[in-house]
Design a protein around this motif. Structure first.
Motif, PDB file in Angstrom:
ATOM      1  N   ARG A   1       0.847  -1.191   0.000  1.00 41.51           N
ATOM      2  CA  ARG A   1       0.000   0.000   0.000  1.00 41.51           C
ATOM      3  C   ARG A   1       0.879   1.237   0.000  1.00 41.51           C
ATOM      4  O   ARG A   1       1.838   1.316   0.768  1.00 41.51           O
ATOM      5  CB  ARG A   1      -0.919   0.014   1.231  1.00 41.51           C
ATOM      6  N   ASN A   2       0.532   2.209  -0.851  1.00 37.72           N
ATOM      7  CA  ASN A   2       1.290   3.454  -0.856  1.00 37.72           C
ATOM      8  C   ASN A   2       0.733   4.412   0.196  1.00 37.72           C
ATOM      9  O   ASN A   2      -0.151   4.071   0.966  1.00 37.72           O
ATOM     10  CB  ASN A   2       1.287   4.087  -2.245  1.00 37.72           C
ATOM     11  N   LYS A   3       1.232   5.632   0.232  1.00 40.92           N
ATOM     12  CA  LYS A   3       0.822   6.585   1.264  1.00 40.92           C
ATOM     13  C   LYS A   3      -0.646   6.991   1.136  1.00 40.92           C
ATOM     14  O   LYS A   3      -1.240   7.506   2.077  1.00 40.92           O
ATOM     15  CB  LYS A   3       1.714   7.825   1.218  1.00 40.92           C
ATOM     16  N   HIS A   4      -1.240   6.749  -0.032  1.00 39.76           N
ATOM     17  CA  HIS A   4      -2.662   7.042  -0.238  1.00 39.76           C
ATOM     18  C   HIS A   4      -3.539   5.816   0.027  1.00 39.76           C
ATOM     19  O   HIS A   4      -4.724   5.820  -0.296  1.00 39.76           O
ATOM     20  CB  HIS A   4      -2.900   7.541  -1.663  1.00 39.76           C
ATOM     21  N   ASN A   5      -2.925   4.756   0.560  1.00 45.61           N
ATOM     22  CA  ASN A   5      -3.615   3.506   0.880  1.00 45.61           C
ATOM     23  C   ASN A   5      -4.083   2.756  -0.365  1.00 45.61           C
ATOM     24  O   ASN A   5      -4.992   1.925  -0.311  1.00 45.61           O
ATOM     25  CB  ASN A   5      -4.815   3.761   1.805  1.00 45.61           C
ATOM     26  N   THR A   6      -3.472   3.053  -1.498  1.00 44.51           N
ATOM     27  CA  THR A   6      -3.776   2.349  -2.743  1.00 44.51           C
ATOM     28  C   THR A   6      -2.941   1.085  -2.831  1.00 44.51           C
ATOM     29  O   THR A   6      -1.743   1.103  -2.520  1.00 44.51           O
ATOM     30  CB  THR A   6      -3.477   3.252  -3.950  1.00 44.51           C
TER      31      THR A   6
END
Length: 540
Positions: A406-411
């Protein structure tokens, strides 16, 4: 399955009609039977060579073992301890024991014999560690018959394998078996103990520990079933199905008033009649709180169980309390209060790694023509209980297994596996195919099977990123450009075998798991096993 049917008729020869107990069962364990058990353990049920052509040097150890068992001289050796991460935790370890081949063979022999004795007496609601039953049969029963149930008692027995009393096990066995040597053999396996990580022998004894069956032991599941069968019989003996099966619930008075209003205004004022119809569709036709009409559905798999009730919440809470008291008194076990709860089926619940939920059928109607007439009838459908795959949970498992992050945008973004870079293109694709088809087969039952496309897409991207890292292509796009959308190996032509269709089939017939695993554990094993064949190991 064939072995179980043959043994079921074989054990009948040892049934004493006077006591209705089985005596002399130990004589079934001869050298041929032990050889069969070894083949079953190795997954080679059908031997290509006839038994009479086996070399005497191969048969001799089995003949000696069989004689020692029948004479009561055979004793099991302590197991070795092995720790593995649990399916639902990255920090909690599950303790398993590994046994010698001899112990596994004897455990298999006892399991087959005792299954032939006890399986015919087990409740139809029990689905774990039984021939012809599996996670699939348990979920199928819930899917077909649980669609109208309002409440669910989702139960979990606290460490049944570790806490089940030796005394309870032996007492339950003695209810059907009077063969002293067979009972002694089971007792010896229960108290054989294990060697811990420091090399010290930890023994269990009836007078000291009194509880626990060996984790990973072939016979553990069956012994728990024998003890928990008392709980099955207790729940089924409760008067949970009240009211004649041919008689429906009482009618809902409000529904009847609206129905009469609609009939009265059908030709006088169609607008009022239509409004009454819309109100009728928002409420049930029958009184859901009618205590003179209740229904229940009970399913157990190993130490997890559910009781679905067409009743009130108070009735469900009372039943949960009664089950907990009965377990403690008669089985010496306790409910895990953190995992045992009463829930509304409309909110959904998880069982055996699947997500189950009662559908809202207020707007679902079937229309059909009346035979011999142009009239059309519409009626509200009674839907099945939704049995779906837990998509978010699966994605989290992919993240835990390093296939995604997960990236910082929760994607959720796919990522390559550095641990596979040293393998050949062929082996990398073969590895990902094992994950894709493992998950495909495990969740073939799901009503939301179309969501498997999302899981397969993450695995496809992960494979592309792994190949891009191996061949220094830098990006996933270049990997797809170089090897095609299926990432085919140029030498062998092997590509990703992703299904062309993700249509829901509700296929519960296939055995969804192996070795009595629940779907959570099975999925964990699929995603975390790192097997790569040594063949074609060239690093192109």
């Amino acid at each position: 399955m064939l072995t179980h049917k043959v043994l079921s008729s074989k054990v009948n020869e040892y049934l004493d009609p006077n006591t209705n107990k089985y005596n002399g069962l130990i004589r079934i364990i001869d050298s041929d039977f032990l050889i069969l058990c070894k083949r079953l353990i190795k997954g080679n049920i059908i031997n290509k060579e006839p038994q009479d052509t086996l070399d005497n040097m191969v048969r001799k150890p089995f003949e000696k073992m069989a004689k020692d068992i029948i004479d009561g001289r055979w004793k099991p050796c302590p197991a070795r301890i092995h720790k593995t991460l649990g399916a639902n935790s990255a920090t909690e370890y599950q303790v398993l024991l590994t046994f010698r081949v001899q112990e596994k063979i004897v455990q298999k022999a006892l399991t087959l014999i005792l299954t032939a004795v006890f399986d015919r007496t087990f409740s139809d609601s029990s689905h774990g560690f039984r021939p012809g039953r599996s996670v699939g049969t348990a979920l199928d029963k819930l899917h077909m018959r649980g669609g109208h149930m309002a409440w669910v008692i989702k139960g979990d027995i606290n460490k049944s394998v570790e806490n089940v009393s030796h005394e309870k096990i032996l007492c339950a066995l003695k209810e059907k078996v009077s063969c002293v040597r067979l009972l002694t053999l089971v007792e010896r396996i229960l108290k054989a103990g294990y060697i811990d990580e420091k090399g010290l022998k930890i023994s269990t004894h009836l007078r000291t520990n009194k509880a626990g069956t060996p984790q990973g032991c072939e016979i553990s599941g069956l012994l728990c079933n024998i003890v928990l069968d008392k709980m099955d019989k207790f729940i089924e003996s409760k008067e949970l199905n009240v009211g004649d099966l041919r008689i429906k619930r009482k009618y809902n008075p409000l529904y009847i008033r609206l129905e009469n209003r609609r009939k009265y205004y059908k030709h006088r004022n169609p607008v009022i009649a239509k409004k009454a119809l819309l109100e009728m569709r928002k409420i049930p036709k029958f009184d859901t709180l009618d205590e003179g009409f209740t229904r229940a559905l009970y399913v157990r798999y190993a130490d997890a169980f559910v009781v679905l009730l067409a009743n009130t919440r108070d009735a469900a809470e009372r039943l949960k309390t009664e089950i907990g008291a009965m377990l403690k008194e008669q089985c010496g076990l306790e409910l895990n209060l953190e995992k045992t709860s009463v829930q509304n089926t409309k909110k959904g619940f998880e069982f055996l790694g699947a997500s189950l939920k009662r559908r809202d059928n207020s707007s679902i109607f079937n229309s059909f023509n009346v035979k011999g007439s142009s009239a059309k009838i519409s009626r509200r459908s009674t839907l099945r209980l939704a049995v779906d795959m837990p998509v978010e949970k699966l994605i989290n498992k992919l993240i835990d297994a390093k296939f995604a992050r997960r990236n910082k945008h929760n994607t959720v973004l796919a990522q390559g596996l550095t641990s596979l870079v040293q393998n050949s293109h062929y082996n990398i694709v073969r590895f990902y195919n094992s994950k894709i088809w493992g998950l495909h087969n495990a969740y073939s039952y799901a009503g939301n099977f179309s969501s498997m496309n999302k899981i397969c897409w993450i695995l496809r991207q992960s494979c592309a990123l792994t190949l891009a890292r191996k061949f220094k292509l830098r990006t996933m796009k270049k990997a797809f450009s170089a090897y095609g959308f299926d990432l085919k190996d140029p030498i062998s032509g092997l590509g990703l075998a992703i299904p062309q269709s993700f249509k829901a089939t509700h296929d519960f017939k296939r055995d969804l798991t192996k070795n009595g695993l629940q779907l959570d554990d099975h999925t964990h094993k699929i995603l975390n096993s790192l097997w790569i064949t040594k063949g074609r190991s060239s690093k192109r």
